[in-house]
Write a protein that holds these residues in place. Structure first.
Motif, PDB file in Angstrom:
ATOM      1  N   ASP A 350     -77.560 -36.833 -10.426  1.00  0.00           N
ATOM      2  CA  ASP A 350     -79.007 -36.984 -10.487  1.00  0.00           C
ATOM      3  C   ASP A 350     -79.650 -36.579  -9.168  1.00  0.00           C
ATOM      4  O   ASP A 350     -80.647 -35.857  -9.144  1.00  0.00           O
ATOM      5  CB  ASP A 350     -79.384 -38.433 -10.810  1.00  0.00           C
ATOM      6  CG  ASP A 350     -78.958 -38.845 -12.210  1.00  0.00           C
ATOM      7  OD1 ASP A 350     -78.483 -37.977 -12.964  1.00  0.00           O
ATOM      8  OD2 ASP A 350     -79.092 -40.032 -12.542  1.00  0.00           O
ATOM      9  N   ASP A 355     -77.574 -33.009 -12.938  1.00  0.00           N
ATOM     10  CA  ASP A 355     -77.638 -33.576 -14.287  1.00  0.00           C
ATOM     11  C   ASP A 355     -78.375 -32.625 -15.219  1.00  0.00           C
ATOM     12  O   ASP A 355     -78.022 -32.494 -16.404  1.00  0.00           O
ATOM     13  CB  ASP A 355     -78.311 -34.945 -14.262  1.00  0.00           C
ATOM     14  CG  ASP A 355     -79.715 -34.909 -13.666  1.00  0.00           C
ATOM     15  OD1 ASP A 355     -79.986 -34.058 -12.787  1.00  0.00           O
ATOM     16  OD2 ASP A 355     -80.549 -35.733 -14.081  1.00  0.00           O
ATOM     17  N   LEU A 356     -79.385 -31.926 -14.695  1.00  0.00           N
ATOM     18  CA  LEU A 356     -80.106 -30.924 -15.497  1.00  0.00           C
ATOM     19  C   LEU A 356     -79.196 -29.756 -15.827  1.00  0.00           C
ATOM     20  O   LEU A 356     -79.200 -29.233 -16.950  1.00  0.00           O
ATOM     21  CB  LEU A 356     -81.338 -30.432 -14.737  1.00  0.00           C
ATOM     22  CG  LEU A 356     -82.348 -31.508 -14.300  1.00  0.00           C
ATOM     23  CD1 LEU A 356     -83.484 -30.872 -13.505  1.00  0.00           C
ATOM     24  CD2 LEU A 356     -82.892 -32.253 -15.514  1.00  0.00           C
ATOM     25  N   ALA A 358     -75.950 -29.882 -16.054  1.00  0.00           N
ATOM     26  CA  ALA A 358     -74.920 -30.350 -16.978  1.00  0.00           C
ATOM     27  C   ALA A 358     -75.416 -30.374 -18.421  1.00  0.00           C
ATOM     28  O   ALA A 358     -74.635 -30.184 -19.355  1.00  0.00           O
ATOM     29  CB  ALA A 358     -74.428 -31.733 -16.564  1.00  0.00           C
ATOM     30  N   ARG A 359     -76.693 -30.628 -18.620  1.00  0.00           N
ATOM     31  CA  ARG A 359     -77.228 -30.620 -19.988  1.00  0.00           C
ATOM     32  C   ARG A 359     -77.165 -29.230 -20.599  1.00  0.00           C
ATOM     33  O   ARG A 359     -76.968 -29.089 -21.809  1.00  0.00           O
ATOM     34  CB  ARG A 359     -78.677 -31.120 -19.980  1.00  0.00           C
ATOM     35  CG  ARG A 359     -78.822 -32.591 -19.619  1.00  0.00           C
ATOM     36  CD  ARG A 359     -80.279 -32.968 -19.459  1.00  0.00           C
ATOM     37  NE  ARG A 359     -80.424 -34.222 -18.731  1.00  0.00           N
ATOM     38  CZ  ARG A 359     -81.582 -34.664 -18.247  1.00  0.00           C
ATOM     39  NH1 ARG A 359     -82.691 -33.947 -18.415  1.00  0.00           N
ATOM     40  NH2 ARG A 359     -81.627 -35.819 -17.600  1.00  0.00           N
ATOM     41  N   GLN A 360     -77.335 -28.223 -19.764  1.00  0.00           N
ATOM     42  CA  GLN A 360     -77.278 -26.843 -20.254  1.00  0.00           C
ATOM     43  C   GLN A 360     -75.848 -26.324 -20.322  1.00  0.00           C
ATOM     44  O   GLN A 360     -75.500 -25.577 -21.243  1.00  0.00           O
ATOM     45  CB  GLN A 360     -78.113 -25.937 -19.328  1.00  0.00           C
ATOM     46  CG  GLN A 360     -79.577 -26.310 -19.250  1.00  0.00           C
ATOM     47  CD  GLN A 360     -80.314 -26.061 -20.540  1.00  0.00           C
ATOM     48  OE1 GLN A 360     -80.052 -25.079 -21.248  1.00  0.00           O
ATOM     49  NE2 GLN A 360     -81.237 -26.952 -20.880  1.00  0.00           N
ATOM     50  N   PRO A 362     -72.454 -28.167 -19.984  1.00  0.00           N
ATOM     51  CA  PRO A 362     -71.623 -29.362 -19.757  1.00  0.00           C
ATOM     52  C   PRO A 362     -70.206 -29.046 -19.313  1.00  0.00           C
ATOM     53  O   PRO A 362     -69.581 -29.867 -18.623  1.00  0.00           O
ATOM     54  CB  PRO A 362     -71.637 -30.064 -21.118  1.00  0.00           C
ATOM     55  CG  PRO A 362     -72.034 -29.012 -22.102  1.00  0.00           C
ATOM     56  CD  PRO A 362     -72.944 -28.088 -21.376  1.00  0.00           C
TER      57      PRO A 362
END
Length: 638
Positions: A350, A355-356, A358-360, A362
Motif C-alpha cells: 500500500d 497494491d494498485l 498487483a490488482r492489474q 497479480p
C-alpha cells in the motif's frame, strides 16, 4: 473525553503495582479509550497500539520498568506505553513539532531504553542489554531483565533470526514476546506466517496443551519428568516441533493477548521462575476494541485525525495526485507494454502503491515481507534471469539492503530499477523515516544511474526511462505527499541519460536544482524579480551521470552557481563540486554554494517546518542568492 478514573491516578508504572487484577482490567479499558481519543486528535498509528493494550498493562504491572528494559519492536504500538510512563499530558503533541515522537526514543524517557521505528531490531537490542547485565554494565540503576516485544511481521526478517540464534546459544535469561496479530502493515506473507498459523490452528489440541502446562507445575517432583515427556510428545505430534525451541528458546503459547488474567499469570510465573531465554507467543487483534479499526482492511494501522464515533478520517481535499500513486499508475502503463516488468516490495504494497499494480498484474508483483536485503538480491536474480524488476522501497528502508545493492546489483551491473519513495523530509514520522541519504549512498557506486523527479510529470518520465534502461542499475527518487498539480502526460517519455533541462535563463547567478525543491526555487525567483534579480534556473534530473555540458555552461556564464537538493552532504552537490574542481572552474573565481540538508537529524514536524529548519524553503533560497551576490537584505521574511 473518555472517563478514566483509574488512569487519572497513574503517573508511572509503579502505580500499577498497587492495583488489584480487577482494577488492572478496568485500567486496560480506560487506556484503550484514551489511546483512541488521543489519535483521533493527532492522527498516527492506531491499530497496533490498540492490539497491545492488555499486554502493555500486564508488562508494566509485572516487570520493574525502567530497571527492566522493555523494548518495543518498530514501536508504532507504543502509544499506550507512553501514556502509562508519565507522558499522558503530552500525548496530544504526538508526531508534532517539539512534541512526542510517534516511536520510542531514548532522549524522550527513561522508559524508552532503545529507540526504534524500523523493524526487527528488538531481540538484538534485548540480548545486548542482557549481556550488559551479565558483564556489570550500568550499575546505577542496575540492569534488570530485557523484554523484547516483536510482531509476527517483524519476526519474518532475517535479523530477528540472527538474534534468536545468538540468544539461544548464549542461553541467558531474557524474554521475547511474539505479538502475533496475523498482520503487520499489510496482510502477512511467507512461510513464517503460515507456520505461526499452524501453531494454533487446532484449538482443541491447544486446550489440551494449556491444561498440561497448567497442571505440570502442580505435580510432585517424581512425576514431573514423565509429564515433561508427555508434553514434548504432544508438542511434536501436533505441530511437528517448535522452531523457537530448536533455536534455544523455551517456547510458551500461544496465549490470548486480550485475556489480562492469563497474561498476568504467565508473566508473573516466568518472572519468578525463568532462568533461560523465553519466547512467549501472544495472540492479539490489531485494532482491538474499536469497531472502525477492526473493520478496516489495515486494522487501523495509520490514521489521519478522525471522528471517534464514526471513525471517519478528516483528510484535506487534494488538487493533485500523490507521487506514490503517480508512480504506481506510470508503472502499470509501462507494464501493459512490456510483460517482463515485475514489481517487488518489502511488506509495503500500500505504501509504495504496488497494491494498485498487483490488482492489474497479480502474478507480477512480489511482497517479500520485511526482508529488504532479500528483496534487493531477489531483484538481482530476476534481472539476471531476463526480467525487468522495479524494487519499490522507502528511502530509509532501502538502507537495510545497501550491501546487496553494492555487491549483488552494482558490481554485477544488473539492471535493477530502484523506485525510492519517501525521499527527503517526510513530516510526522521524523528522522527515522526521512529519506536523507540515498543520493549519497547510491551516486558513489560505479555504473549506477540516479534520478530525482522535480514534479509528478517528471516522475512519469523517469518510470519510462527506468523501464527502458538495461545497461546496469538505475534509481529514481520522489517524495511523500501530493504533487504540484502540473499537467500529466498519458505516458512517460524516455529521457536521455545524464541530461538535465533548462527551466529559465537569467543573469549573474544560476540555480541547479535536483528534486522537488525546484518549486521553492521558482517561488524565490518571483520574489527576487522585484529586486531586478533574475536567476537562471535548471533542473539537473540526474545526480549520476552528471550533465557535464549543462553544469560547465552554467559555471561559465554566471558569477555564481548554487545547487540545491533534498539530501545530505555527500550527494548531488558534492558530485558537482568534484566536477568543477577537476575542470579547474574554481580558478576562474566562480562562487559556488551547495544547499543540502544540515548535518543533523531533524525531528518530526510538518514538511514545510522541517525544510524551514533545514533552511531550504523559498525565503532561505532567496537569502542564499542575495548573500552570494553580496546584496543586502532589507529584513527577514517569515
Amino acid at each position: 473525553m473518555p472517563q478514566t478514573p483509574l488512569l487519572d491516578k497513574v503517573t508511572s508504572p509503579a502505580d500499577l503495582k498497587r492495583m488489584s487484577d480487577r482494577e488492572l482490567r478496568q485500567l486496560a479499558d480506560e487506556l484503550r479509550a484514551e489511546t483512541i481519543a488521543v489519535v483521533s486528535e493527532t492522527g498516527g498509528h492506531l491499530g497496533a497500539g490498540l492490539g497491545v493494550v492488555e499486554l502493555t498493562v500486564a508488562l508494566h504491572a509485572v516487570f520493574d520498568t525502567p530497571r527492566d528494559r522493555l523494548i518495543w519492536d518498530v514501536s508504532h504500538q507504543s502509544y499506550p506505553h507512553k501514556i502509562l510512563t508519565g507522558r499522558r499530558d503530552r500525548m496530544r503533541t504526538l508526531r508534532q513539532k517539539d512534541g512526542l515522537s510517534g516511536f520510542t526514543k531514548r532522549s524522550e524517557s527513561p522508559y524508552d531504553p532503545f529507540g526504534a521505528a524500523h523493524s526487527s531490531t528488538s531481540i538484538s537490542a534485548a540480548l545486548g542489554f542482557t549481556m550488559a547485565r551479565e558483564l556489570g554494565g550500568a550499575p546505577d540503576p542496575a540492569l534488570g531483565d530485557a523484554i523484547a516485544v516483536i510482531g509476527d511481521g517483524a519476526i519474518s526478517a532475517g535479523m530477528a533470526y540472527e538474534a534468536l540464534n545468538n540468544a539461544g546459544h548464549l542461553g541467558r535469561r531474557m524474554f521475547v514476546i511474539l505479538n502475533d496479530n496475523e498482520m503487520s502493515i499489510a496482510p502477512p506473507t511467507g512461510a513464517m506466517s503460515s507456520y505461526l498459523s499452524r501453531l494454533y490452528a487446532d484449538k482443541p489440541v491447544q486446550d489440551i496443551k494449556h491444561a498440561v502446562k497448567n497442571a505440570f507445575s502442580l505435580l510432585p517432583g517424581p512425576f514431573q519428568e514423565g509429564a515433561r515427556r508427555a508434553k514434548d510428545l504432544l508438542k511434536h505430534v501436533t505441530v511437528g516441533g517448535t522452531l523457537f525451541e530448536e533455536l534455544g528458546f523455551n517456547y510458551l503459547g500461544p496465549i490470548d493477548g486480550h485475556d489480562l488474567d492469563q497474561l498476568l499469570w504467565v508473566l508473573r510465573t516466568l518472572r519468578d521462575r525463568a532462568d533461560e531465554p523465553m519466547l512467549i507467543h501472544v495472540l492479539t487483534k490489531k485494532g482491538k476494541g474499536y469497531a472502525p479499526a477492526e473493520g478496516a482492511a489495515d486494522r487501523g494501522h495509520a490514521r489521519a485525525k478522525f471522528d471517534m464515533v464514526s471513525g471517519k478520517q478528516h483528510k484535506a481535499p487534494s488538487n493533485a495526485p500523490s507521487y506514490t500513486k503517480v508512480f504506481a499508475e506510470a508503472l502499470i502503463t509501462e507494464a501493459r507494454h512490456d510483460d517482463k516488468i515485475v514489481a517487488v516490495t518489502a511488506a509495503m504494497p500500500d505504501g509504495t502503491g504496488l497494491d494498485l499494480f498487483a490488482r492489474q498484474f497479480p502474478n507480477r508483483m512480489f511482497d517479500v515481507a520485511i526482508a529488504e536485503q532479500h528483496g534487493v538480491t531477489f531483484c538481482a536474480g530476476l534481472a539476471a534471469g531476463g526480467m525487468k524488476p522495479f524494487c519499490a522501497m522507502y528511502s530509509t528502508f532501502l538502507q537495510r539492503g545497501y550491501d546487496q545493492v553494492v555487491h549483488d546489483v552494482a558490481i554485477q551491473r544488473l539492471p535493477v530499477r530502484f523506485a525510492i519513495d519517501r525521499a527527503g523530509l517526510v513530516g510526522a514520522d521524523g528522522a527515522t523515516h526521512a529519506g536523507s541519504f540515498d543520493v549519497a549512498f547510491l551516486a558513489n557506486l560505479p555504473g549506477m544511474v540516479v534520478m530525482a523527479a522535480a514534479d509528478e510529470a517528471e516522475l512519469v518520465h523517469m518510470v519510462a526511462t527506468a523501464a527502458a534502461h538495461d545497461d546496469g542499475p538505475i534509481a529514481f527518487r520522489f517524495p511523500r505527499g501530493e504533487g504540484t498539480g502540473v499537467e500529466m502526460p498519458e505516458r512517460g517519455q524516455v529521457l536521455e541519460i545524464g541530461k538535465g533541462r533548462m527551466i529559465r535563463k537569467g543573469a549573474r547567478v544560476a540555480i541547479l536544482s535536483f528534486g522537488t525543491r525546484l518549486a521553492e526555487v521558482l517561488l524565490a525567483c518571483e520574489s527576487l524579480a522585484a529586486r531586478g534579480i533574475t536567476p537562471t534556473v535548471a533542473d539537473a534530473r540526474f545526480a549520476k551521470p552528471l550533465d557535464r555540458d549543462l553544469i560547465l555552461q552554467l559555471a561559465a556564464e554566471h558569477e555564481a552557481l548554487i545547487t540545491i537538493e533534498e539530501g545530505a552532504i555527500g550527494g548531488f552537490g558534492s558530485h558537482v563540486a568534484q566536477l568543477l574542481a577537476e575542470e579547474g572552474v574554481f580558478d576562474t573565481g566562480l562562487k559556488y554554494r551547495s544547499m543540502v540538508l544540515p548535518d543533523t537529524f531533524i525531528d518530526q514536524a510538518n514538511p514545510h517546518d522541517m525544510y524551514a529548519s533545514a533552511a531550504m524553503n523559498a525565503p532561505d533560497i532567496e537569502a542564499r542568492i542575495l548573500s552570494v551576490l553580496g546584496v543586502a537584505q532589507l529584513g527577514k521574511r517569515a
